[in-house]
Write a protein that holds these residues in place. Structure first.
Motif: not given
Length: 994
Positions: A862-866, A877-885
C-alpha cells in the motif's frame, strides 16, 4: 476465503474476563488504509549506529602491558596491610602466573618432595647417571622401527598350507599341584624333577591330520592352558607346556608352514616370558613398588632366588632347541641377577644356535634371539651382528644334499624354499640395519659378493637398509642382481625390492634413465602375469616421480600388453588400482594425463563394476582436489564425462543412499569446474547434455539448475541489465531449461525452492511471463507437501519448512507485477487460498502465522514507493500508482486475514491449555500493528493495547522480549512523527507470571 463482511457488525471477542473490543467492520477496512506512510531511507538512517572516535592512546594489543599483582602475604598478623607489588616486563606476562606466587602447582610439589629428600651422595648421583644412560640405551628403539607385531599378520597370511599337520598335546598330571607346607625341601626338589621327566614318560598325546586352522586353534588352547596353569600356581605345568611347544619348532615336516608355526609358538614363549618377569617384579614390589629403571641393588634376595630357580630349571632341559628358546624367552629376567647378565647371555645363546643342524630352523632361532635382544637390549649390536654373520656361514647348507632330499620328499621347489627364509633374514637385517651407519651397507654388499651374490641375502639387504643408502648405490645393486643365479631366486623379485627403495628415495639424476631401462628389460620378460604386475606396479612410482608422460605411457602400454591376454587383468585388480593411484599422485594436470594414449585403454581393463566405480571415484577425488582453474578443454571434458557416466550408470535400486550421495558430490564437483567463459550457449549445451547423462542422481540435477540460473545472471551482468534480442532469447532458454527440469525432482521442497529461485532469476532478467509461470507452479504444488518428511533418516514435521518457504515467497510477491489478465493480487490470493485449503496438523497455529506474515506484505504494497524493486521491472507501485481500487483490494484482504486471526484467538481462548499459544499469536499480531499500522487511529490503538494485554494475561509472554519492546516504543516516541505513541505506551503494562 475471499469472503466480504458488508454489515457494520462489531468484532467483539470475549476472551475470559478480557474483551477485545477491536473495531467495527469499517475500522477493519480502514486498518491498512491507515497504515502509516513509510520513509524507508529515513528509517534506515535512524537504525544506524552512531560513529564515535575511540582514543586508544599508546595501547596496542601486542604491546607488553603493565601487570599489577596485589596479594595478601601468608602468615601475616590479623589487621596487617596487604602488600602490593607492580612489575613491568618487556615480555608479555603469563595471565595464569599472575594468580600464583611465582610458581605453578607442579613446581611447588616438586620443591616439597625435594625438601623431604635427603642430599644425594656421590655414589647415588653416579648411579643416577648410569640409570639415565641405561634408559637412553633402552629408548634406542624409536617409532621408526617397525615392530614384530606388524609383520606377524603378514607372515600368517602369506605362509599357508593345505597339508595335514600334527601336534603333541600336553596331558597334565595331579603331581603338578602344589605340595603341602609340611613337605621337606628335598621332597620338593625330587617331585619337581619327576614332573620335568613326565615329558619322557608319555604325558603327551599326538594329534594327527589337523588342518591349518585346527592347528592354530590347538596352539591357542595351549596358550590358554599356560595362563590357567600359571594362575592356579602350577608353575611346573606351565613350564612343561612351554617346553613342549618349543619342541614343535624342530619339526619341519610341512616346511611351507614353518614361518607361520614359528609365529604361533613364539606367541606362547612371549606369554611365558612376561608371566615370569611380572611375577619376579611383583616379588620385589613389596612393600614399595619397584621402579621401571631399577638396579640389581633394588632386588631382594627372595626375588633373586626365584629368578635363579627359573634359570636352573631351564638349564636342566635336555634338548637344545627348547632350552635355547625358553631361556631366550626369559632373557629379560637377567636384570634381576646382575648388571651384565643380558650382555653375557646373548653371545652364549647365539653360539648355541650353531648346534642346530637344519638351516631353516637355525635361521628362525636367530631371528627370535634378535627379536628378544631388540626388546631388552637394543644397544648390544655386536651380538646381533654375530647372529647374522653366523647365518651367512650356514648359507652353503641350503644347497646341501640333505636339504635337497628333503625338498624332493615334500615336493617343494628351491625358489619356494628360499622364500621361507625371507621373514627371518629380513628381521635379522632390520635389527642390524636400524640406525646403522652407511658403511655397514657397504660391508654387507661386499659379503654378498663373496657369497656369489646370493639372491636371498641380496634381497633382504635391499629391504632392510634405509632407502637413501640403497638408492645411492642403485647402479651397483643392478650389477649384483645381473650376476645372481636366476634358478634360486627370480631376478624380478630382486628388482621389486630395489624398486621399493627407489620409490622412497632418489638415485643420482644421471643414472635414473639407465636404472629404469635395465630394470624394465628384466620385468618385461617375466612370463607369469601375476609376477609381472607385482613388479611393474612397484616401478610405476619410480617412473612417475622422475619421468614425463612419454615414459609413463610406455609403461602403461607394456602393462596392457601383458595383462590383456586370457583376461589376466581380472586377477590383478588390486595391483592395477595401485598403478592408477600412483599415477594420480604425481600427475595433477589432467590435460597431460588424458593426453596419454594408453590411459583410457588402461581404465578399460577394469571390467568388474565395483572396481571400475572405485577407480573412477579415485580419479574424480583427485580432479576435484587439484583442479584449481575452471576448464573447457575438450579432452578433459570428454574423458571426465565418460568417467562420471560410469559412476552414474552404476546406480540401481539396491544402491545405498550414502553411496548415491557420494557419487553425486563427485559429479557436482566436476560440473562446477566446467566453464566456457563468455560462450554461454556452449555452457547451456553442456548442461543439457549433463542433464540427459545424469538423470538418476537428483542432487546433480539440482546443481545443473543452479548452474543454469547462474548462467542467466552472468548474462545479465555482462549486458548490464540491457538485454539484446539474442541475450533475451538466451535467458528465456535458461528459464525453459529450469522449468522443464524441476518437475523431474522427487523432493517437494527442492521443487518449491527451485521454482521460487528460478522465478526470481527470470524476473531479474525481465522475463515476466516465465517468472509468472514459475511462481504459479510453486503455488500449484503446495497441496502436495506431505505433513512429515525424512530428515537425516528421521521423520520430522514439514510444517516449519513449509512456513519458512511461504515467508520467502511472500517477500518475493512484493515486486511481482500483476498479470493484466488475472486481476489484482492474483498470486497473493492464490497463495492464501492454498494456505487455507492445506491440511495442517491438528492443534497447529501455522496457518494463522502465515496470515500474520501476509499482513506486512499487504502494508508494504500500500506504500507509494516499495522498499525494494527489480531494475527495469515495473512493480505494482508503478503500475497502479496508489489507485484507490488497488488499495481497496488490499484492505479487503486485510479485513479477511484479521477476521481469521481473531476467530482463531477466540477459539484458543476457550481452551485453558492453549493460553500460551494464544498469547504468542496475540503478541505477534501486536508487533505487526506496531510496525505497520497507523496507531494515531484511536480504535486501532485500542486494538493494539488489547492484544498486548491478552498476550500478557496468563504470564506466558517472554519478559525480556516485552521489556525490549516497551523500550523500543519509548524510543520511537522521541521521533517527531511518532509522538502519538506516548499515550499508548502508558497503557501497556507488564504483568508478572504469578
Amino acid at each position: 476465503m475471499m469472503q466480504k463482511n458488508g454489515c457494520s457488525a462489531v468484532f467483539c471477542i470475549c476472551l475470559g474476563s478480557l474483551s477485545l473490543l477491536a473495531a467495527d467492520t469499517w475500522t477493519l477496512q480502514r486498518l491498512y488504509r491507515r497504515s502509516h506512510g513509510r520513509n524507508y531511507d529515513t528509517e534506515l538512517q535512524r537504525c544506524r549506529l552512531e560513529a564515535a572516535l575511540v582514543d586508544f592512546g599508546d595501547y596496542h594489543p601486542l604491546k607488553p602491558i603493565m601487570v599489577t599483582d596485589t596479594k595478601t602475604r601468608r602468615g601475616t598478623r590479623k589487621g596487617s596491610t596487604s602488600s602490593s607489588s607492580s612489575s613491568s616486563s618487556s615480555a608479555p606476562p603469563d595471565p595464569l602466573s599472575s594468580m600464583l606466587d611465582g610458581t605453578d602447582p607442579l613446581s611447588m610439589f616438586a620443591a616439597a618432595s625435594a625438601s623431604e629428600t635427603p642430599p644425594m651422595s656421590h655414589s647415588s648421583s653416579t648411579g643416577d647417571l648410569g640409570r639415565r644412560k641405561r634408559e637412553k640405551e633402552e629408548e634406542a628403539v624409536g617409532p621408526d622401527f617397525e615392530p614384530w607385531s606388524l609383520k606377524r599378520g603378514e607372515i600368517l597370511a602369506r605362509f599357508t598350507t593345505t597339508e595335514k599337520l600334527s601336534i603333541n598335546l600336553f596331558i597334565g598330571s595331579d603331581r603338578g599341584k602344589a605340595t603341602s607346607q609340611g613337605s621337606a625341601v628335598s621332597e620338593k626338589v625330587r617331585t619337581r624333577l619327576e614332573e620335568l621327566d613326565d615329558l619322557e614318560e608319555g604325558s603327551q598325546r599326538e594329534l594327527l591330520n589337523l588342518s591349518q586352522q585346527d592347528y592354530a586353534n590347538r596352539i591357542e588352547e595351549l596358550n590358554q592352558s599356560l595362563k590357567e596353569a600359571w594362575s592356579s600356581d602350577q608353575k611346573v605345568k606351565a613350564l612343561k607346556i612351554v617346553i613342549q611347544c618349543s619342541k614343535l619348532l624342530s619339526d619341519n615336516s610341512v616346511i611351507q608352514f614353518y614361518p607361520s608355526k614359528f609365529v604361533l609358538i613364539t606367541d606362547i614363549l612371549d606369554t611365558f616370558g612376561r608371566l615370569v618377569y611380572d611375577r619376579i617384579w611383583t616379588m620385589c614390589s613389596d612393600p614399595r613398588p619397584l621402579p621401571d629403571n631399577f638396579t640389581v641393588e633394588d632386588v631382594n634376595d627372595t626375588a633373586k632366588e626365584t629368578c635363579l630357580n627359573w634359570f636352573y630349571k631351564i638349564a636342566s632341559i635336555r634338548e637344545l632347541l627348547p632350552r635355547l628358546y625358553v631361556e631366550a624367552a626369559i632373557l629379560k629376567c637377567n636384570r634381576f641377577l646382575n648388571k651384565s647378565g643380558i650382555q653375557e647371555t646373548l653371545p652364549r645363546l647365539s653360539a648355541m644356535v650353531r648346534g642346530i643342524g637344519d638351516p631353516l630352523v637355525a635361521a628362525y632361532a636367530r631371528a627370535y634371539l634378535c627379536r628378544v635382544g631388540m626388546e631388552v637390549a637394543p644397544h648390544l649390536k655386536d651380538s646381533l651382528n654375530r647372529n647374522f654373520f653366523d647365518l651367512l656361514g650356514t648359507f652353503r647348507q641350503i644347497s646341501s644334499e640333505n636339504v635337497r632330499a628333503q625338498l624332493v620328499l615334500q615336493r617343494v621347489e628351491m625358489p619356494e624354499y628360499l622364500t621361507l627364509y625371507s621373514p627371518a633374514i629380513s628381521w635379522i637385517l632390520q635389527c642390524i640395519a636400524y640406525r646403522a651407519p652407511e658403511s655397514l651397507l657397504t660391508e654387507m654388499m661386499e659379503r654378498c659378493k663373496k657369497l656369489g651374490n646370493n639372491a636371498l641375502l641380496l634381497n633382504s639387504v635391499m629391504r632392510a637398509f634405509r632407502p637413501e643408502f640403497v638408492a645411492a648405490r642403485a647402479t651397483d645393486f643392478i650389477g649384483m642382481i645381473k650376476d645372481c643365479d636366476e634358478a634360486g631366486f627370480p631376478k624380478h623379485l630382486l628388482f621389486g625390492s630395489l624398486g621399493r627403495s627407489l620409490a622412497s628415495a632418489d638415485p643420482p639424476e644421471s643414472e635414473r634413465l639407465t636404472i629404469l631401462n635395465e630394470a624394465w628389460k628384466v620385468i618385461t620378460k617375466v612370463r607369469s602375469p601375476q609376477d609381472y604386475i607385482n613388479c611393474a606396479e612397484i616401478w610405476v612410482e619410480f617412473t612417475c616421480r622422475h619421468f614425463t608422460k612419454r615414459e609413463v605411457n610406455t609403461i602403461l602400454a607394456d602393462i596392457i600388453k601383458h595383462m590383456t591376454p586370457d583376461r589376466a587383468f581380472e586377477d590383478a585388480y588390486p595391483q592395477l588400482q595401485s598403478v592408477i593411484r600412483k599415477i594420480l599422485t604425481y600427475f595433477h594436470d589432467f590435460s597431460v594425463l588424458f593426453s596419454m594414449e594408453r590411459f583410457l585403454p588402461f581404465l578399460d581393463m577394469f571390467q568388474k563394476d565395483s572396481v571400475r566405480v572405485e577407480v573412477c571415484k579415485s580419479i574424480m577425488e583427485v580432479f576435484i582436489k587439484h583442479q584449481v582453474e575452471l576448464t573447457r578443454d575438450p579432452v578433459i571434458l570428454n574423458a571426465m564425462l565418460h568417467i562420471c557416466k560410469t559412476m552414474h550408470d552404476s546406480v540401481n535400486a539396491l544402491t545405498l543412499e550414502d553411496e548415491k550421495r557420494s557419487l553425486a558430490l563427485l559429479i557436482i564437483g566436476f560440473i562446477r569446474m566446467v566453464s566456457f567463459g563468455r560462450d554461454f550457449e556452449q555452457q547451456l549445451s553442456f548442461c543439457v547434455e549433463a542433464r540427459a547423462t545424469f538423470c538418476n542422481l537428483e542432487p546433480v540435477l539440482v546443481q545443473l539448475i543452479h548452474t543454469v540460473n547462474q548462467l542467466a545472471m552472468e548474462t545479465r551482468r555482462v549486458m548490464r541489465g540491457n538485454h539484446s534480442r539474442k541475450t533475451a532469447a538466451f535467458v528465456r532458454a535458461c528459464a525453459a531449461y529450469s522449468f522443464i527440469t524441476i518437475p523431474s525432482l522427487s523432493s517437494i521442497f527442492s521443487r518449491l525452492s527451485l521454482y521460487l529461485l528460478s522465478g526470481q532469476v527470470a524476473l531479474a532478467n525481465q522475463c515476466l511471463s516465465q517468472a509468472d509461470a514459475f511462481l504459479k507452479a510453486a503455488v500449484s504444488i503446495l497441496p502436495e507437501v506431505p505433513r512429515s518428511i525424512s530428515v537425516e533418516g528421521k521423520l520430522r514435521s514439514s510444517e516449519s519448512f513449509l512456513v519458512d518457504f511461504i515467508n520467502s515467497f511472500l517477500a518475493t510477491l512484493l515486486v511481482i507485477p500483476d498479470h493484466p489478465e488475472h486481476g489484482v493480487l492474483y498470486l497473493v490470493r492464490g497463495l492464501l487460498n492454498m494456505v487455507q485449503d492445506y491440511t495442517w496438523e491438528d492443534n497447529s497455529d501455522a496457518k494463522v502465522r502465515v496470515y500474520i506474515s501476509a499482513l506486512p506484505l499487504l502494508a508494504a504494497m500500500s506504500q507509494e514507493t516499495y522498499l525494494y524493486s527489480i531494475p527495469k521491472v515495473d512493480s505494482n507501485d508503478t503500475l497502479y500508482g496508489g489507485d484507490p481500487k488497488f488499495l481497496s483490494e488490499i484492505n479487503k484482504l486485510c479485513e479477511t486475514l484479521i477476521g481469521q486471526i481473531l476467530d482463531h484467538l477466540k477459539t484458543l481462548g476457550r481452551d485453558e491449555q492453549s493460553t500460551r499459544r494464544q498469547g504468542a499469536l496475540a503478541f505477534s499480531l501486536f508487533g505487526v500493528l506496531l510496525a505497520h499500522g497507523d496507531l494515531r487511529n484511536n480504535k486501532l490503538s485500542q486494538l493494539a493495547v488489547n492484544l498486548w494485554n491478552l498476550s500478557h494475561k496468563h504470564g506466558c509472554c517472554e519478559t525480556r522480549t516485552s521489556v525490549r519492546t516497551l523500550e523500543f516504543i519509548k524510543h520511537q516516541t522521541q521521533q517527531p512523527d511518532m509522538t502519538h505513541l506516548s499515550d499508548m505506551v502508558q497503557r501497556l503494562t507488564l504483568q508478572s507470571r504469578t
